[in-house]
Scaffold this active site. Structure first.
Site, PDB file in Angstrom:
ATOM      1  CG  ASP A 273       2.312 -16.975 -17.348  1.00 41.17           C
ATOM      2  OD1 ASP A 273       3.224 -17.467 -16.665  1.00 41.17           O
ATOM      3  OD2 ASP A 273       1.297 -16.433 -16.857  1.00 41.17           O
TER       4      ASP A 273
ATOM      5  CG  HIS B 166      -2.156  -0.814   0.978  1.00 38.44           C
ATOM      6  ND1 HIS B 166      -2.805  -1.508   1.964  1.00 38.44           N
ATOM      7  CD2 HIS B 166      -2.856  -1.037  -0.150  1.00 38.44           C
ATOM      8  CE1 HIS B 166      -3.843  -2.127   1.447  1.00 38.44           C
ATOM      9  NE2 HIS B 166      -3.896  -1.861   0.173  1.00 38.44           N
TER      10      HIS B 166
ATOM     11  CD  GLU C 183      -1.751 -16.569 -19.187  1.00 40.15           C
ATOM     12  OE1 GLU C 183      -0.938 -15.750 -18.745  1.00 40.15           O
ATOM     13  OE2 GLU C 183      -2.788 -16.890 -18.564  1.00 40.15           O
TER      14      GLU C 183
ATOM     15  CB  CYS D 297      -2.284  -7.414 -20.808  1.00 37.97           C
ATOM     16  SG  CYS D 297      -2.514  -9.182 -20.587  1.00 37.97           S
TER      17      CYS D 297
HETATM   18  C1  PEP Z   1       1.119 -12.620 -18.501  1.00 36.49           C
HETATM   19  O1  PEP Z   1       1.330 -13.810 -18.262  1.00 36.49           O
HETATM   20  O2  PEP Z   1       1.736 -11.985 -19.389  1.00 36.49           O
HETATM   21  C2  PEP Z   1       0.128 -11.860 -17.724  1.00 36.49           C
HETATM   22  C3  PEP Z   1      -0.206 -10.634 -18.057  1.00 36.49           C
HETATM   23  O3  PEP Z   1      -0.424 -12.458 -16.632  1.00 36.49           O
HETATM   24  P1  PEP Z   1       0.293 -12.629 -15.194  1.00 36.49           P
HETATM   25  O4  PEP Z   1       1.534 -11.780 -15.225  1.00 36.49           O
HETATM   26  O5  PEP Z   1      -0.714 -12.195 -14.208  1.00 36.49           O
HETATM   27  O6  PEP Z   1       0.578 -14.089 -15.162  1.00 36.49           O
HETATM   28 MG    MG Z   2      -0.027 -14.923 -17.040  1.00 34.21          MG
END
Ligand code: PEP
Ligand code: MG
Length: 595
Positions: free
Chosen positions: A465, A200, A441, A512
């Protein structure tokens, strides 16, 4: 670029940590020692126990009054969502696992209130500190803050959060309340021995725009009050008593950073579009409600990835009920509309907490994400219901984590349909057309992207991932970090296949993973057909700067080069030169990036 590339003299004391709130602060250090009280056990006569309980109740009331004040200051400075951190602390004061347990302890052991508070809350903290979850470990600091607050009131102590004005605070650990109170004294920055990016206090520092670094592993033992220090929240460094030359270089860097931030403010209102007119939607990756004010501040066009693990597992208790979840999601959607919120359903397993206490030898290849959810309807259904309910107040998308097979998607769609029917039967409103998408992923999904594109409404590429699964390299293992290369041609080829399949099927695709924050990668990704990027909001202005400085055709040429490149160093140097020529302002941030 002398400022960026200049190496520091060998004899300089540099404490390395993690930059959690960007910016450069230069000034005198103030070593802040949190006064923690060790309470001795005192025995209380049975007839006096009630009096001791009354003292405890009074201390709780005073702590409530403090927190109401802190909430008011936070609301005024940062808005409602940031204040929710302290609203949660307020609830802990009378939490059913804490408040009655403290009274019962006093009753049973006939001891003083302070000792009971220390023992009961200490046990909770120990459990949180021993947890596998980074989130819970970081929240244990909040609990210590509450414990100290109650004990100080029991001792009729004043809450002293006073620090030297215009200084850089160096502390073992700070709480979110500390930083709110310190910010009223115009502190320049803070460095902490402990903590992580999602604590936080880190979230607060970012929201307040106070440069901060955490996890310095002992800055407090290297710094004394009054030392001149440079805090670099971009690189995550604290430089102690710098020489004149270093100081001068950092003053230049500080000015450049301030200028860039000024320009970034203007960028927020500008469209995110390449020079040849191709729009690129920039969205935010969020995990906590307190981060919602950052959407507007950094010009995000919605939430491309809302990871729900943190939110759902708050306070270390059982997973939130449907009702609690719905309340949280509604607030997120209300703050994000008219833009879309993409909720990723629980991605448990892997390196993330598994509340069922389940352990595996190879968790990244084990029971994770959708695999767990399909086995555990008691987790899946309340979450789907809560997200659907939130879709009644604004645009929402549902994103599935760790999908490997088409069968998983089909099963999930059946569960979603049953859930929708149940809501219809109960007369509960929701958006009938909530889009359903998959994280790309796992390599199988990219390789079969054309078939997945027929089953779902959108793709979101998770390169964190995807990279570990394509290159067989654990994303969290330092020993093999050299091999973890998100720009490896094999990873890029899978991204290309995914965007191609999405384009053919006419569905949107966004990316993402952390790769979106690697400015060297941005032109390549657009060249590979990615039309939307989602990243931590603080990176969005710099990403937009790159987007606005390039033509899509240039990105396509760079992507072709990247797909052929067999030498990561050479390609990295090539991209650095390219960025220097095309979007020179952003090279400033490269030194802090992971790539
Ligand atoms: C990813 O795997 O790129 C992703 C955005 O998910 P996380 O980092 O939460 O596994
Ligand atoms: Mg992921």
């Amino acid at each position: 670029m002398s400022v960026v590339t200049r190496s520091l003299p060998d004899d300089l004391t540099v404490c390395k940590g993690i930059g959690v709130s960007p910016g450069i602060a230069i000034g005198p250090a103030y070593l802040y020692a949190r006064v923690s009280f060790e309470v001795e056990e005192r025995s209380i006569d049975p007839e006096d126990v009630q009096h001791e309980k009354d003292r405890f109740e009074q201390a709780i009331r005073k702590a409530e009054r403090d927190l109401h004040k802190i909430i008011a200051v936070t609301r005024e400075k940062l808005g409602e969502d940031s204040a929710s951190i302290f609203e949660a602390q307020l609830l802990i004061l009378r939490d059913e696992a804490v408040y009655p347990a403290i009274l019962a302890y006093m009753e049973k052991h006939g001891c003083n209130a302070g000792y009971a508070v220390q023992t009961v809350m200490g046990k909770h903290r120990q459990m949180m500190e021993a947890s596998d979850s980074e989130y819970l470990r970081e929240r244990s600091n909040d609990l210590l803050d509450i414990q100290d607050r109650i004990i100080r009131h029991l001792r009729r102590g004043r809450i002293l959060s006073a620090v030297e004005e215009s200084s850089i605070i160096v502390a073992e650990n700070l709480t979110a309340a500390d930083i709110i109170l310190f910010s009223r004294r115009g502190i320049l920055g803070c460095a902490m021995d402990f903590g992580g990016p999602t604590s936080h206090v880190s979230i607060m520092a970012r929201a307040l725009g106070v440069p901060a670094i955490v996890s310095t592993h002992g800055a407090t033992s290297q710094v004394s009050t009054g030392d001149m220090v440079i805090l670099d929240g971009i690189r995550g460094e604290l430089i102690v008593n710098p020489d004149e030359e270093t100081l001068a270089a950092y003053r230049v860097k500080q000015e450049r950073y301030a200028r860039l931030m000024q320009e970034d403010k203007q960028l927020v209102g500008l469209v995110s579009e390449t020079l040849d007119g191709h729009p690129v939607s920039l969205q935010a990756n969020l995990e906590l409600r307190e981060e919602l004010p950052l959407l507007k501040e950094y010009g995000a066009e919605g939430i491309g990835l809302f990871r729900t693990e943190m939110l759902l597992l708050m306070e270390g208790r059982a997973i939130m009920t449907e009702e609690e979840q719905a309340e949280q999601y509604l607030k997120v959607v209300e703050a994000t509309r008219p833009y879309t919120t993409t909720f990723r359903i629980l991605d448990l397993g892997g390196d993330k907490l598994l509340p069922m206490g389940h352990r595996e030898h190879n968790p990244f290849l084990g029971w994770r994400g959708i695999r767990i959810l399909l086995d555990k309807p008691e987790l899946l259904i309340p979450q789907l219901r809560a997200i659907l309910r939130a879709s009644a107040v604004g645009p929402v998308r549902i994103l599935l984590p760790m999908v490997t097979t088409l069968g998983e998607v089909r099963k999930l769609k059946a569960e979603l349909e049953t859930t929708k029917q149940a809501l219809r039967d109960e007369g509960i409103g929701f958006d009938e057309n909530v889009p359903l998408g998959v994280m790309v992923e796992v390599p199988s999904v990219a390789l079969q992207a054309d078939q997945f594109a027929r089953e779902v409404d959108f793709f979101s590429i998770g390169t964190n991932d995807l990279t570990q699964y394509v290159l067989a390299v654990d994303r969290g293992n330092d020993l093999v970090a050299e091999i973890y290369n998100e720009l490896h041609p094999a990873v890029l080829e899978l991204i290309r296949m995914t965007t191609q399949a999405a384009r053919d099927a006419g569905i949107p695709v966004s990316l993402c993973g952390e790769l979106a924050t690697n400015l060297r990668a941005v032109p390549v990704l657009l060249g590979l057909g990615v039309t939307s990027l989602s990243a931590s909001p603080i990176y969005l202005p710099a990403i937009k700067r790159v987007v606005r400085a390039m033509k899509l055709t240039e990105g396509e040429a760079l992507a072709r080069r990247a797909l052929r490149s067999s030498d990561p160093q050479e390609f990295r140097a090539y991209m650095d030169r390219w960025l220097e020529e095309h979007a020179c302002g952003v090279t400033f941030f490269l030194e802090g990036s992971q790539a």
